[in-house]
Design a protein around this motif. Structure first.
Motif, PDB file in Angstrom:
ATOM      1  N   ILE A  56      26.460  -9.651 -23.420  1.00 21.84           N
ATOM      2  CA  ILE A  56      26.208  -9.937 -24.828  1.00 21.84           C
ATOM      3  C   ILE A  56      27.402 -10.696 -25.395  1.00 21.84           C
ATOM      4  O   ILE A  56      28.546 -10.489 -24.959  1.00 21.84           O
ATOM      5  CB  ILE A  56      25.969  -8.630 -25.624  1.00 21.84           C
ATOM      6  N   VAL A  57      27.136 -11.581 -26.350  1.00 21.16           N
ATOM      7  CA  VAL A  57      28.193 -12.300 -27.060  1.00 21.16           C
ATOM      8  C   VAL A  57      28.446 -11.565 -28.377  1.00 21.16           C
ATOM      9  O   VAL A  57      27.513 -11.321 -29.153  1.00 21.16           O
ATOM     10  CB  VAL A  57      27.795 -13.760 -27.345  1.00 21.16           C
ATOM     11  N   LEU A  58      29.719 -11.209 -28.618  1.00 20.73           N
ATOM     12  CA  LEU A  58      30.099 -10.519 -29.849  1.00 20.73           C
ATOM     13  C   LEU A  58      31.150 -11.329 -30.591  1.00 20.73           C
ATOM     14  O   LEU A  58      31.986 -11.994 -29.972  1.00 20.73           O
ATOM     15  CB  LEU A  58      30.655  -9.126 -29.532  1.00 20.73           C
ATOM     16  N   ASN A  80      36.040  -1.228 -29.289  1.00 18.68           N
ATOM     17  CA  ASN A  80      36.414  -0.448 -28.122  1.00 18.68           C
ATOM     18  C   ASN A  80      35.529  -0.878 -26.960  1.00 18.68           C
ATOM     19  O   ASN A  80      34.309  -0.744 -27.035  1.00 18.68           O
ATOM     20  CB  ASN A  80      36.236   1.047 -28.392  1.00 18.68           C
ATOM     21  N   VAL A  81      36.158  -1.393 -25.912  1.00 16.33           N
ATOM     22  CA  VAL A  81      35.398  -1.789 -24.722  1.00 16.33           C
ATOM     23  C   VAL A  81      35.277  -0.568 -23.821  1.00 16.33           C
ATOM     24  O   VAL A  81      36.275  -0.076 -23.298  1.00 16.33           O
ATOM     25  CB  VAL A  81      36.086  -2.938 -23.966  1.00 16.33           C
ATOM     26  N   PRO A  82      34.080  -0.042 -23.635  1.00 19.11           N
ATOM     27  CA  PRO A  82      33.921   1.154 -22.802  1.00 19.11           C
ATOM     28  C   PRO A  82      34.359   0.888 -21.366  1.00 19.11           C
ATOM     29  O   PRO A  82      34.140  -0.208 -20.834  1.00 19.11           O
ATOM     30  CB  PRO A  82      32.413   1.439 -22.870  1.00 19.11           C
ATOM     31  N   PRO A  83      34.991   1.846 -20.709  1.00 18.83           N
ATOM     32  CA  PRO A  83      35.318   1.692 -19.278  1.00 18.83           C
ATOM     33  C   PRO A  83      34.050   1.390 -18.489  1.00 18.83           C
ATOM     34  O   PRO A  83      33.003   1.994 -18.721  1.00 18.83           O
ATOM     35  CB  PRO A  83      35.889   3.066 -18.903  1.00 18.83           C
ATOM     36  N   ASN A 203      27.008   0.398 -27.060  1.00 15.82           N
ATOM     37  CA  ASN A 203      28.122   1.154 -27.645  1.00 15.82           C
ATOM     38  C   ASN A 203      29.244   0.226 -28.100  1.00 15.82           C
ATOM     39  O   ASN A 203      29.831   0.414 -29.171  1.00 15.82           O
ATOM     40  CB  ASN A 203      28.660   2.173 -26.638  1.00 15.82           C
ATOM     41  N   ALA A 204      29.563  -0.777 -27.277  1.00 16.29           N
ATOM     42  CA  ALA A 204      30.606  -1.736 -27.652  1.00 16.29           C
ATOM     43  C   ALA A 204      30.187  -2.524 -28.878  1.00 16.29           C
ATOM     44  O   ALA A 204      30.986  -2.782 -29.784  1.00 16.29           O
ATOM     45  CB  ALA A 204      30.886  -2.681 -26.475  1.00 16.29           C
ATOM     46  N   ARG A 205      28.933  -2.902 -28.924  1.00 16.20           N
ATOM     47  CA  ARG A 205      28.381  -3.636 -30.070  1.00 16.20           C
ATOM     48  C   ARG A 205      28.495  -2.801 -31.332  1.00 16.20           C
ATOM     49  O   ARG A 205      28.885  -3.287 -32.393  1.00 16.20           O
ATOM     50  CB  ARG A 205      26.926  -3.989 -29.759  1.00 16.20           C
ATOM     51  N   GLN A 206      28.165  -1.523 -31.214  1.00 12.31           N
ATOM     52  CA  GLN A 206      28.196  -0.642 -32.370  1.00 12.31           C
ATOM     53  C   GLN A 206      29.620  -0.436 -32.863  1.00 12.31           C
ATOM     54  O   GLN A 206      29.854  -0.257 -34.071  1.00 12.31           O
ATOM     55  CB  GLN A 206      27.559   0.712 -32.010  1.00 12.31           C
ATOM     56  N   SER A 207      30.598  -0.478 -31.970  1.00  7.60           N
ATOM     57  CA  SER A 207      31.988  -0.238 -32.371  1.00  7.60           C
ATOM     58  C   SER A 207      32.521  -1.333 -33.279  1.00  7.60           C
ATOM     59  O   SER A 207      33.540  -1.152 -33.947  1.00  7.60           O
ATOM     60  CB  SER A 207      32.877  -0.107 -31.132  1.00  7.60           C
ATOM     61  N   LEU A 208      31.830  -2.485 -33.333  1.00  3.76           N
ATOM     62  CA  LEU A 208      32.244  -3.566 -34.219  1.00  3.76           C
ATOM     63  C   LEU A 208      31.664  -3.432 -35.631  1.00  3.76           C
ATOM     64  O   LEU A 208      32.050  -4.166 -36.527  1.00  3.76           O
ATOM     65  CB  LEU A 208      31.807  -4.922 -33.652  1.00  3.76           C
ATOM     66  N   ALA A 209      30.726  -2.539 -35.808  1.00  2.00           N
ATOM     67  CA  ALA A 209      30.070  -2.397 -37.114  1.00  2.00           C
ATOM     68  C   ALA A 209      31.001  -1.669 -38.076  1.00  2.00           C
ATOM     69  O   ALA A 209      31.408  -0.545 -37.831  1.00  2.00           O
ATOM     70  CB  ALA A 209      28.772  -1.621 -36.965  1.00  2.00           C
ATOM     71  N   THR A 210      31.338  -2.311 -39.175  1.00  4.99           N
ATOM     72  CA  THR A 210      32.262  -1.708 -40.129  1.00  4.99           C
ATOM     73  C   THR A 210      31.711  -1.667 -41.545  1.00  4.99           C
ATOM     74  O   THR A 210      32.410  -1.282 -42.460  1.00  4.99           O
ATOM     75  CB  THR A 210      33.589  -2.496 -40.145  1.00  4.99           C
ATOM     76  N   SER A 211      30.447  -2.079 -41.737  1.00  9.05           N
ATOM     77  CA  SER A 211      29.885  -2.042 -43.085  1.00  9.05           C
ATOM     78  C   SER A 211      28.396  -1.767 -43.003  1.00  9.05           C
ATOM     79  O   SER A 211      27.773  -1.899 -41.948  1.00  9.05           O
ATOM     80  CB  SER A 211      30.111  -3.378 -43.807  1.00  9.05           C
ATOM     81  N   SER A 212      27.821  -1.383 -44.118  1.00 11.78           N
ATOM     82  CA  SER A 212      26.389  -1.075 -44.140  1.00 11.78           C
ATOM     83  C   SER A 212      25.544  -2.307 -43.926  1.00 11.78           C
ATOM     84  O   SER A 212      24.367  -2.214 -43.623  1.00 11.78           O
ATOM     85  CB  SER A 212      26.012  -0.420 -45.475  1.00 11.78           C
ATOM     86  N   GLU A 213      26.157  -3.516 -44.119  1.00 16.40           N
ATOM     87  CA  GLU A 213      25.410  -4.746 -43.925  1.00 16.40           C
ATOM     88  C   GLU A 213      25.378  -5.172 -42.462  1.00 16.40           C
ATOM     89  O   GLU A 213      24.731  -6.155 -42.110  1.00 16.40           O
ATOM     90  CB  GLU A 213      26.014  -5.884 -44.752  1.00 16.40           C
TER      91      GLU A 213
END
Length: 257
Positions: A56-58, A80-83, A203-213
């Protein structure tokens, strides 16, 4: 050229600026994602050829700034990049996160070899038979799809454990076990390994989410590519079943592998 300043021997023999042209390399995984049109966080590229991979591209700018206004990626924040996954930068604003399996379509070729399924016609008949069995068993609530468990490490393990000496396991065989049962179990093993990678990507994708938007609250879709997957409807169905994600083949993608 800054390259010629650093390596003068790359200049033309007469000292002119007509020497060797250098172009920075681009990771093959990033190229595959571009070919699959998986260039934002809403599309996970899953490729099965001889090997297999999910990527995935983030959005993650180097300086912490905002990406271009055309980006539809999720809100930037610490990641956070999961092991078990790889992560490398593809430009100033984006990283590629994913994992790879050494054995993908190679498992199918190995099965065809040991069971002497030489012709494509015979293989299609086998797959149709297994697909009917899989669908029937899947519709029986509470029953296991397969009584056999396979860990398909024919050539060691890359993601998620990175153990080059890992070997495969085929467990649960009885006198009633058939060749179809073993083939089905091996396909399930490959797909379950891919699903482990996909779960870590989510999980890595979700770790970038910092707002309700943040768009990460929406479920991504899987874009399938590679002959080992797009030509095998049963494996695509297995992937959709275990991941809970929509698995699509984009007819407009090109050069995905």
């Amino acid at each position: 050229s800054p390259y010629w300043d650093r390596w003068p021997e790359l200049r033309g023999g007469d000292g002119s600026n007509y020497g060797c042209r250098l172009t920075p390399g681009i990771g093959d995984g990033a190229c595959a994602n571009i070919g699959s049109k998986c260039t934002n966080d809403g599309r996970i590229a899953v490729t099965v050829g001889t090997s297999a991979a999910a990527r995935i591209v983030l959005t993650l700018p180097i300086d912490g700034g905002s990406p271009s206004s055309s980006s539809s990626s999720i809100t930037v924040g610490p990641m956070n990049v999961p092991p078990g996954l790889f992560c490398y930068r593809i430009d100033a604003h984006h990283v590629l996160v994913g994992g790879a399996l050494t054995d993908g379509g190679s498992v199918v070729e190995w099965l065809r070899s040991i069971f002497n399924i030489s012709s494509d016609e015979a293989f299609l008949e086998v797959m149709a038979r297994i697909e009917r069995k899989y669908v029937n068993e899947r519709n029986k609530a509470g029953d296991d799809i397969s009584a056999i468990t396979t860990v398909p490490f024919l050539s060691g393990e890359r993601s998620t454990g990175f153990r080059s000496g890992a070997t495969g396991v085929l467990s649960g065989i009885t006198r009633e076990t058939t060749a179809d049962d073993i083939i089905q179990s091996c396909l399930e093993g490959v797909i379950l390994r891919l699903n482990d990678v996909i779960n870590l990507i989510v999980n890595a994708r979700q770790s970038l989410a910092t707002s309700s938007e943040a768009t990460s609250e929406e479920r991504p879709v899987v874009i399938a590519s590679g002959n080992g997957l797009v030509n095998n409807p049963l494996m695509m169905q297995m992937l959709a079943d275990c991941s809970g994600l929509s698995v699509l083949v984009d007819a407009e993608t090109s050069e995905a592998t």
